[in-house]
Design a protein around this motif. Structure first.
Motif, PDB file in Angstrom:
ATOM      1  N   GLN A  45      -5.539  -4.980  -7.547  1.00  0.00           N
ATOM      2  CA  GLN A  45      -5.981  -3.261  -7.183  1.00  0.00           C
ATOM      3  C   GLN A  45      -6.018  -2.907  -5.863  1.00  0.00           C
ATOM      4  OE1 GLN A  45      -8.099  -0.028  -9.748  1.00  0.00           O
ATOM      5  NE2 GLN A  45      -9.712  -0.534  -7.813  1.00  0.00           N
ATOM      6  N   VAL A  46      -5.637  -2.271  -5.226  1.00  0.00           N
ATOM      7  CA  VAL A  46      -5.653  -1.834  -3.821  1.00  0.00           C
ATOM      8  C   VAL A  46      -6.645  -0.305  -3.423  1.00  0.00           C
ATOM      9  CG1 VAL A  46      -4.697  -2.146  -1.232  1.00  0.00           C
ATOM     10  CG2 VAL A  46      -3.828  -3.432  -3.163  1.00  0.00           C
ATOM     11  N   SER A  47      -7.210  -0.545  -3.065  1.00  0.00           N
ATOM     12  CA  SER A  47      -7.639   0.787  -2.349  1.00  0.00           C
ATOM     13  C   SER A  47      -7.988   1.154  -1.103  1.00  0.00           C
ATOM     14  CB  SER A  47      -9.668   0.832  -2.811  1.00  0.00           C
ATOM     15  OG  SER A  47      -9.865   0.501  -3.684  1.00  0.00           O
ATOM     16  N   GLU A  48      -7.456   2.263  -0.756  1.00  0.00           N
ATOM     17  CA  GLU A  48      -6.349   2.419   0.568  1.00  0.00           C
ATOM     18  C   GLU A  48      -7.836   3.327   0.936  1.00  0.00           C
ATOM     19  OE1 GLU A  48      -4.240   1.667   2.165  1.00  0.00           O
ATOM     20  OE2 GLU A  48      -2.832   1.250   0.712  1.00  0.00           O
ATOM     21  N   ALA A  49      -8.296   3.235   2.624  1.00  0.00           N
ATOM     22  CA  ALA A  49      -8.997   3.664   3.111  1.00  0.00           C
ATOM     23  C   ALA A  49      -9.140   5.641   3.239  1.00  0.00           C
ATOM     24  CB  ALA A  49      -9.780   3.111   4.434  1.00  0.00           C
ATOM     25  N   THR A  50      -7.909   5.656   2.864  1.00  0.00           N
ATOM     26  CA  THR A  50      -7.133   7.224   3.611  1.00  0.00           C
ATOM     27  C   THR A  50      -6.775   7.913   2.519  1.00  0.00           C
ATOM     28  OG1 THR A  50      -4.736   6.236   4.789  1.00  0.00           O
ATOM     29  CG2 THR A  50      -6.591   6.608   6.099  1.00  0.00           C
ATOM     30  N   GLU A  51      -6.426   7.500   1.299  1.00  0.00           N
ATOM     31  CA  GLU A  51      -5.735   7.860   0.389  1.00  0.00           C
ATOM     32  C   GLU A  51      -6.990   7.831  -1.042  1.00  0.00           C
ATOM     33  OE1 GLU A  51      -2.527   5.969  -0.844  1.00  0.00           O
ATOM     34  OE2 GLU A  51      -1.275   6.191   0.951  1.00  0.00           O
ATOM     35  N   HIS A  52      -7.008   8.791  -2.216  1.00  0.00           N
ATOM     36  CA  HIS A  52      -7.619   9.158  -2.807  1.00  0.00           C
ATOM     37  C   HIS A  52      -8.141   7.944  -3.838  1.00  0.00           C
ATOM     38  CE1 HIS A  52      -9.541  12.750  -1.294  1.00  0.00           C
ATOM     39  NE2 HIS A  52      -8.698  12.972  -1.075  1.00  0.00           N
ATOM     40  N   ASP A  53      -6.572   7.648  -4.164  1.00  0.00           N
ATOM     41  CA  ASP A  53      -6.119   7.095  -5.869  1.00  0.00           C
ATOM     42  C   ASP A  53      -5.845   5.427  -4.611  1.00  0.00           C
ATOM     43  OD1 ASP A  53      -4.791  10.079  -6.588  1.00  0.00           O
ATOM     44  OD2 ASP A  53      -6.952   9.258  -6.652  1.00  0.00           O
ATOM     45  N   ALA A  54      -6.386   4.643  -5.336  1.00  0.00           N
ATOM     46  CA  ALA A  54      -5.960   3.254  -5.746  1.00  0.00           C
ATOM     47  C   ALA A  54      -4.233   2.771  -6.414  1.00  0.00           C
ATOM     48  CB  ALA A  54      -7.086   1.864  -6.081  1.00  0.00           C
ATOM     49  N   TRP A  55      -3.983   1.688  -6.076  1.00  0.00           N
ATOM     50  CA  TRP A  55      -3.363   1.497  -6.685  1.00  0.00           C
ATOM     51  C   TRP A  55      -3.418  -0.318  -7.281  1.00  0.00           C
ATOM     52  CZ3 TRP A  55      -0.064  -2.526  -4.624  1.00  0.00           C
ATOM     53  CH2 TRP A  55      -0.588  -2.528  -3.487  1.00  0.00           C
ATOM     54  N   LYS A  56      -2.520  -0.706  -8.425  1.00  0.00           N
ATOM     55  CA  LYS A  56      -2.325  -1.870  -8.930  1.00  0.00           C
ATOM     56  C   LYS A  56      -0.953  -2.541  -8.657  1.00  0.00           C
ATOM     57  CE  LYS A  56      -6.041  -2.970 -11.374  1.00  0.00           C
ATOM     58  NZ  LYS A  56      -6.661  -2.734 -12.541  1.00  0.00           N
ATOM     59  N   ILE A  57      -0.858  -3.536  -9.070  1.00  0.00           N
ATOM     60  CA  ILE A  57       0.053  -4.371  -9.423  1.00  0.00           C
ATOM     61  C   ILE A  57       0.396  -5.554 -10.660  1.00  0.00           C
ATOM     62  CG2 ILE A  57       1.011  -6.560  -8.203  1.00  0.00           C
ATOM     63  CD1 ILE A  57       2.601  -3.336  -7.130  1.00  0.00           C
ATOM     64  N   ARG A  58       0.726  -5.512 -11.642  1.00  0.00           N
ATOM     65  CA  ARG A  58       0.534  -6.303 -12.407  1.00  0.00           C
ATOM     66  C   ARG A  58       1.282  -7.382 -12.711  1.00  0.00           C
ATOM     67  NH1 ARG A  58      -3.315  -4.318 -15.780  1.00  0.00           N
ATOM     68  NH2 ARG A  58      -4.067  -2.023 -16.207  1.00  0.00           N
ATOM     69  N   PHE A  59       1.337  -9.135 -13.461  1.00  0.00           N
ATOM     70  CA  PHE A  59       1.959  -9.289 -14.036  1.00  0.00           C
ATOM     71  C   PHE A  59       3.263  -8.355 -14.911  1.00  0.00           C
ATOM     72  CE2 PHE A  59       3.767 -11.894 -17.547  1.00  0.00           C
ATOM     73  CZ  PHE A  59       4.291 -12.997 -17.501  1.00  0.00           C
ATOM     74  N   PRO A  60       4.434  -8.376 -14.895  1.00  0.00           N
ATOM     75  CA  PRO A  60       5.157  -9.890 -14.068  1.00  0.00           C
ATOM     76  C   PRO A  60       5.327  -9.752 -12.725  1.00  0.00           C
ATOM     77  CG  PRO A  60       6.063  -8.389 -15.324  1.00  0.00           C
ATOM     78  CD  PRO A  60       5.507  -7.908 -15.908  1.00  0.00           C
ATOM     79  N   SER A  61       5.015  -8.371 -12.154  1.00  0.00           N
ATOM     80  CA  SER A  61       5.338  -7.734 -10.740  1.00  0.00           C
ATOM     81  C   SER A  61       4.491  -9.048  -9.820  1.00  0.00           C
ATOM     82  CB  SER A  61       4.631  -6.564 -10.756  1.00  0.00           C
ATOM     83  OG  SER A  61       5.704  -6.098 -10.984  1.00  0.00           O
ATOM     84  N   ILE A  62       3.799  -9.964 -10.388  1.00  0.00           N
ATOM     85  CA  ILE A  62       2.893 -10.839  -9.203  1.00  0.00           C
ATOM     86  C   ILE A  62       2.365 -11.989 -10.598  1.00  0.00           C
ATOM     87  CG2 ILE A  62       0.643  -9.445  -9.181  1.00  0.00           C
ATOM     88  CD1 ILE A  62      -0.057 -10.586  -6.764  1.00  0.00           C
TER      89      ILE A  62
END
Length: 317
Positions: A45-62
């Motif tokens: 999960q990546v939280s962005e300093a300038t955005e309200h919503d975090a985004w996430k990368i899951r298997f099998p993408s990674i």
């Protein structure tokens, strides 16, 4: 194309997740099996300093594995992103790279300080080695999440070993890498003056890292008190004197750029502050110590940077 990231710290997670978000085939190699299993189970999960919503990368993408499983790849173009700190670029890791990195692979090196590019070129003389300098601000929250504290950019450039490859092959491989990270939200550009960029980054790190670690403050707090800015300027001026003696081109505009980095990464905790907070060994020997070594080679002294090195290493357990 496959991007393989070695190191599950702040930059390792950020670069691996961003490349996967950009559509690349990504493998992240971690130090512990616990971290690899956590990422395989829940993603990053990546939280962005300038955005309200975090985004996430899951298997099998990674895909996440321990570094013990790092091995040779198939015939695909492979970029190997070294996101470990200099203190972890030890003989064991170098031996693993020597055994499993092929001449057609490419190394992309994100280490702070100086000296690592020469070590890697000596250990892997047939492998194209790229030095990278980033101003992306990232803070590791836990084993499977990272805070993107400040959006920056990353320059990377070919060293002598990489220039031995055909120019067409170079351009194609570099474009594929830039497209993958660009689609994932990270800005990459090729620099023909990467050595100069590395010395600029060394200066910025040599000012920000030890002072934030000693004062236990985030980057932006360096600008909140006149006493802190005065101390920053003293460190800056000493490094500029050393660079001049060593024949390194260093424009005075780097002072304003240093202040700009503090503002852009205001909420970021430097890697040295993180190490000190955990009681871990820092990279002071390759940052402040790198400045001291440059001074020695140029026949100069670096009393301020030597004092900072002593203070930080006095904290190391």
């Amino acid at each position: 194309m496959r991007i393989e990231v070695i190191g599950g710290g702040s930059l390792g997670q950020l670069f691996a997740a961003s490349a996967a978000r950009g559509g690349a085939e990504v493998v992240l190699y971690t130090r512990t099996i616990e971290q690899a299993e956590r990422i395989m189970d829940s993603g990053i999960q990546v939280s962005e300093a300038t955005e309200h919503d975090a985004w996430k990368i899951r298997f099998p993408s990674i895909v996440a594995r321990t570094v013990d499983h790092f091995s040779e790849a198939d015939g695909k173009l492979r970029w190997i992103v070294l996101a470990v700190k200099q203190k972890h670029l030890n003989d064991s890791l170098l031996a693993k790279l020597q055994s499993n990195v092929r001449a057609q692979d490419r190394l992309f090196c994100l280490q702070n300080g100086v000296g690592h590019i020469e070590r890697l070129m000596e250990a892997l003389p047939e492998v194209p080695v790229y030095a990278a300098v980033t101003t992306e601000g990232a803070r590791r929250i836990d084993a499977a999440s990272v805070f993107h504290a400040g959006k920056g950019s990353t320059s990377f450039g070919r060293t002598a070993s990489a220039r031995q490859q055909s120019s067409v092959e170079q351009v194609q491989a570099e474009k594929m890498l830039m497209d993958a990270f660009g689609s994932g939200g990270l800005s990459l550009t090729v620099s023909n003056e990467i050595e100069n960029a590395m010395y600029r980054k060394l200066l910025i790190n040599a000012v920000i890292n030890p002072l934030t670690a000693l004062w236990k403050i985030e980057n932006g707090a360096l600008l909140e008190k006149e006493e802190r800015i005065t101390t920053m300027r003293a460190v800056f001026d000493e490094i500029m004197m050393i660079y001049s003696a060593a024949g390194i081109e260093a424009p005075l505009v780097w002072w304003e750029e240093l202040l700009g980095v503090c503002r852009a990464t205001a909420r970021n905790r430097s890697s040295m502050l993180e190490d000190v907070s955990r009681g871990d060994q820092t990279e002071a020997a390759w940052i402040s110590g790198g400045v001291v070594e440059l001074a020695r080679r140029a026949g100069k002294q670096a009393p301020i940077n030597q004092t900072l090195l002593n203070l930080i290493e006095g904290l190391d357990k």
